[in-house]
Design an enzyme around this catalytic site. Structure first.
Site, PDB file in Angstrom:
ATOM      1  N   CYS A 118       0.819  -1.232   0.000  1.00 58.05           N
ATOM      2  CA  CYS A 118       0.000   0.000   0.000  1.00 58.05           C
ATOM      3  C   CYS A 118       0.845   1.272   0.000  1.00 58.05           C
ATOM      4  CB  CYS A 118      -0.949   0.011   1.193  1.00 58.05           C
ATOM      5  SG  CYS A 118      -2.149  -1.317   1.114  1.00 58.05           S
ATOM      6  N   HIS A 140      -3.083   7.722   2.285  1.00 58.52           N
ATOM      7  CA  HIS A 140      -3.579   6.431   1.806  1.00 58.52           C
ATOM      8  C   HIS A 140      -4.987   6.223   2.362  1.00 58.52           C
ATOM      9  CE1 HIS A 140      -4.128   2.308   0.942  1.00 58.52           C
ATOM     10  NE2 HIS A 140      -3.748   1.828   2.107  1.00 58.52           N
ATOM     11  N   ASN A 180     -10.400   0.832  -0.103  1.00 54.00           N
ATOM     12  CA  ASN A 180      -8.939   0.823  -0.065  1.00 54.00           C
ATOM     13  C   ASN A 180      -8.416   0.184  -1.355  1.00 54.00           C
ATOM     14  OD1 ASN A 180      -6.259   0.193   0.353  1.00 54.00           O
ATOM     15  ND2 ASN A 180      -6.522  -0.502   2.461  1.00 54.00           N
TER      16      ASN A 180
HETATM   17  O1  UT7 Z   1      -4.081  -0.708   3.343  1.00 54.88           O
HETATM   18  C1  UT7 Z   1      -3.551  -1.584   4.294  1.00 54.88           C
HETATM   19  C2  UT7 Z   1      -3.741  -1.084   5.558  1.00 54.88           C
HETATM   20  N1  UT7 Z   1      -4.945  -1.642   6.201  1.00 54.88           N
HETATM   21  C3  UT7 Z   1      -5.462  -0.933   7.179  1.00 54.88           C
HETATM   22  O2  UT7 Z   1      -5.024   0.147   7.418  1.00 54.88           O
HETATM   23  C4  UT7 Z   1      -6.569  -1.529   8.023  1.00 54.88           C
HETATM   24  C5  UT7 Z   1      -6.397  -1.056   9.441  1.00 54.88           C
HETATM   25  N2  UT7 Z   1      -7.401  -1.586  10.338  1.00 54.88           N
HETATM   26  C6  UT7 Z   1      -8.674  -1.167  10.322  1.00 54.88           C
HETATM   27  O3  UT7 Z   1      -9.050  -0.351   9.505  1.00 54.88           O
HETATM   28  C7  UT7 Z   1      -9.628  -1.678  11.384  1.00 54.88           C
HETATM   29  O4  UT7 Z   1      -8.901  -2.383  12.354  1.00 54.88           O
HETATM   30  C8  UT7 Z   1     -10.765  -2.574  10.816  1.00 54.88           C
HETATM   31  C9  UT7 Z   1     -11.740  -1.741  10.013  1.00 54.88           C
HETATM   32  C10 UT7 Z   1     -10.202  -3.665   9.927  1.00 54.88           C
HETATM   33  C11 UT7 Z   1     -11.537  -3.219  11.954  1.00 54.88           C
HETATM   34  O5  UT7 Z   1     -12.043  -2.231  12.843  1.00 54.88           O
HETATM   35  P1  UT7 Z   1     -11.903  -2.441  14.422  1.00 54.88           P
HETATM   36  O6  UT7 Z   1     -12.531  -1.268  15.055  1.00 54.88           O
HETATM   37  O7  UT7 Z   1     -10.457  -2.674  14.714  1.00 54.88           O
HETATM   38  O8  UT7 Z   1     -12.805  -3.707  14.673  1.00 54.88           O
HETATM   39  P2  UT7 Z   1     -12.427  -5.100  15.320  1.00 54.88           P
HETATM   40  O9  UT7 Z   1     -11.508  -5.863  14.419  1.00 54.88           O
HETATM   41  O10 UT7 Z   1     -11.987  -4.892  16.733  1.00 54.88           O
HETATM   42  O11 UT7 Z   1     -13.836  -5.814  15.346  1.00 54.88           O
HETATM   43  C12 UT7 Z   1     -14.855  -5.388  16.239  1.00 54.88           C
HETATM   44  C13 UT7 Z   1     -16.057  -6.285  16.057  1.00 54.88           C
HETATM   45  C14 UT7 Z   1     -15.748  -7.756  16.179  1.00 54.88           C
HETATM   46  O12 UT7 Z   1     -16.823  -8.376  16.865  1.00 54.88           O
HETATM   47  P3  UT7 Z   1     -16.707  -8.706  18.433  1.00 54.88           P
HETATM   48  O13 UT7 Z   1     -15.523  -9.619  18.561  1.00 54.88           O
HETATM   49  O14 UT7 Z   1     -16.485  -7.381  19.097  1.00 54.88           O
HETATM   50  O15 UT7 Z   1     -18.027  -9.343  18.729  1.00 54.88           O
HETATM   51  C15 UT7 Z   1     -15.731  -8.259  14.748  1.00 54.88           C
HETATM   52  O16 UT7 Z   1     -16.097  -9.609  14.627  1.00 54.88           O
HETATM   53  O17 UT7 Z   1     -16.614  -6.096  14.756  1.00 54.88           O
HETATM   54  C16 UT7 Z   1     -16.810  -7.386  14.134  1.00 54.88           C
HETATM   55  N3  UT7 Z   1     -16.632  -7.228  12.691  1.00 54.88           N
HETATM   56  C17 UT7 Z   1     -17.662  -6.931  11.864  1.00 54.88           C
HETATM   57  N4  UT7 Z   1     -18.963  -6.756  12.061  1.00 54.88           N
HETATM   58  C18 UT7 Z   1     -19.744  -6.462  10.994  1.00 54.88           C
HETATM   59  C19 UT7 Z   1     -15.487  -7.296  11.981  1.00 54.88           C
HETATM   60  N5  UT7 Z   1     -15.747  -7.054  10.680  1.00 54.88           N
HETATM   61  C20 UT7 Z   1     -17.079  -6.835  10.575  1.00 54.88           C
HETATM   62  C21 UT7 Z   1     -17.944  -6.529   9.505  1.00 54.88           C
HETATM   63  N6  UT7 Z   1     -19.252  -6.342   9.758  1.00 54.88           N
HETATM   64  N7  UT7 Z   1     -17.485  -6.392   8.236  1.00 54.88           N
END
Ligand code: UT7
Length: 315
Positions: free
Chosen positions: A109, A242, A272
């Site tokens: 990226c 980005h 992204n």
């Molecule tokens: O270009 C490369 C660089 N990539 C990035 O920069 C990505 C960086 N990371 C992020 O943008 C974020 O960490 C994410 C968007 C990927 C995730 O957001 P988060 O606030 O860190 O969420 P999380 O992973 O802590 O998930 C929270 C909850 C989980 O459920 P529980 O365990 O709290 O019950 C996940 O299972 O959200 C759930 N979850 C979803 N729910 C609905 C994860 N993905 C989804 C989804 N829809 N698509």
């Protein structure tokens, strides 16, 4: 080094968050509030990333009022494309009828910034005066469409710039720290000598770890290039980041204590698109007349590696 032309291309198919709920346990509210994404463009059967790369390159050449034969070098940046060999840059070279050395790079990226660094080096070494840099990405074929935590994030697209050595110095800062928090293995086939056939893994990502790295590295890289150029955040017209997550853009904005208008974004419509995200956004800004001669613009990108980088340029 200076940018004298921009271009971009995205697939025809728009995929909204709502459409993802048809096969994935997700919802628009989660995706919108956690990432800022409302829809993304996705390559489907009758289009490919090669076409996007060629279209973006042709647009950039037109914008720069140059002919393909004026180019001294083509750098195509991509994580994956339609060919193992030759480099996609060679295919682009043939399509646009250029006559210069052409090569691919892969810096994930952050690749736009790593490629700018190489272009700058070629210019400083006197090897090239006009360079086409095109970032073309087909991320939706690498994502695991059963993993809701990552597949909702990505989109496809291409962004291109024409660079000239007739410009003021730019400042670049790069870093790489190895991590397995974001990776995608390549496949291998059996040979008479190796019996380890490996199917290629789909993209795997530890979201929170990547998020933390992204905010820290972007803040650091931006400060570094401002220090190198002896400017402050107040002197900068735009921070073009980005487009990985709107919350990352917001975190950097808060850290820099700068206004919303200085942090343009299109993640809500594009998702992204890996290395293509910065040049794609830049092309929109250029077409919308947002950039004026002499404006200081900082590009910052981060991702798998971990690799990150920033580049300060005058428009
Ligand atoms: O270009 C490369 C660089 N990539 C990035 O920069 C990505 C960086 N990371 C992020 O943008 C974020 O960490 C994410 C968007 C990927 C995730 O957001 P988060 O606030 O860190 O969420 P999380 O992973 O802590 O998930 C929270 C909850 C989980 O459920 P529980 O365990 O709290 O019950 C996940 O299972 O959200 C759930 N979850 C979803 N729910 C609905 C994860 N993905 C989804 C989804 N829809 N698509």
């Amino acid at each position: 080094m200076k940018i004298i032309g921009t271009g971009s291309a995205v697939p025809r198919r728009k995929v909204t968050n709502e459409m993802l709920t048809e096969f994935l346990d997700t919802n628009d509210e989660w995706i919108s509030t956690r990432t800022g994404i409302k829809s993304r463009r996705v390559l489907s059967t009758d289009e490919d990333v090669t076409q996007l790369a060629i279209k973006a390159s042709e647009e950039a050449l037109k914008d720069a009022h140059l002919d393909a034969t004026d180019l001294d070098y083509i750098i195509c940046h991509n994580v994956d494309n339609d060919y193992k060999t030759p480099a996609l840059a060679c295919v682009i070279q043939g399509a646009i009828k250029a006559k210069c050395p052409s090569v691919d790079m892969n810096g994930a990226c952050a690749g736009f910034i790593f490629s700018l660094d190489c272009a700058n080096g070629l210019m400083k070494a006197g090897r090239a005066k006009k360079i086409l840099l095109v970032c073309a990405e087909h991320m939706t074929k690498l994502t695991d469409w059963t993993r809701r935590e990552s597949c909702v994030l990505f989109g496809d697209g291409a962004g291109a710039v024409i660079l000239t050595d007739e410009g003021p110095d730019c400042e670049i800062s790069l870093s790489t720290v190895y991590s397995d928090a974001l990776y995608c293995n390549a496949s291998t086939k059996e040979t008479p000598f190796s019996h380890q056939e490996k199917k290629y893994d789909k993209l795997s990502m530890k979201g929170k770890e990547v998020f933390k790295f992204a905010v820290q590295s972007s803040a650091h890289d931006i400060q570094q290039v401002m220090d190198q150029a002896k400017v402050t955040a107040d002197d900068v017209k735009y921070f073009v980041l980005h487009q990985a997550n709107l919350r990352i853009v917001d975190a950097i904005k808060t850290h820099m204590n700068q206004t919303e208008e200085k942090f343009p974004h299109n993640i809500e419509r594009r998702g992204n698109t890996s290395s293509a995200s910065v040049p794609l956004l830049l092309d929109e800004m250029n077409k919308n007349g947002m950039l004026k001669e002499g404006d200081i613009v900082i590009f910052s990108a981060f991702g798998a590696g971990f690799s990150s980088g920033a580049c300060l340029m005058r428009w």
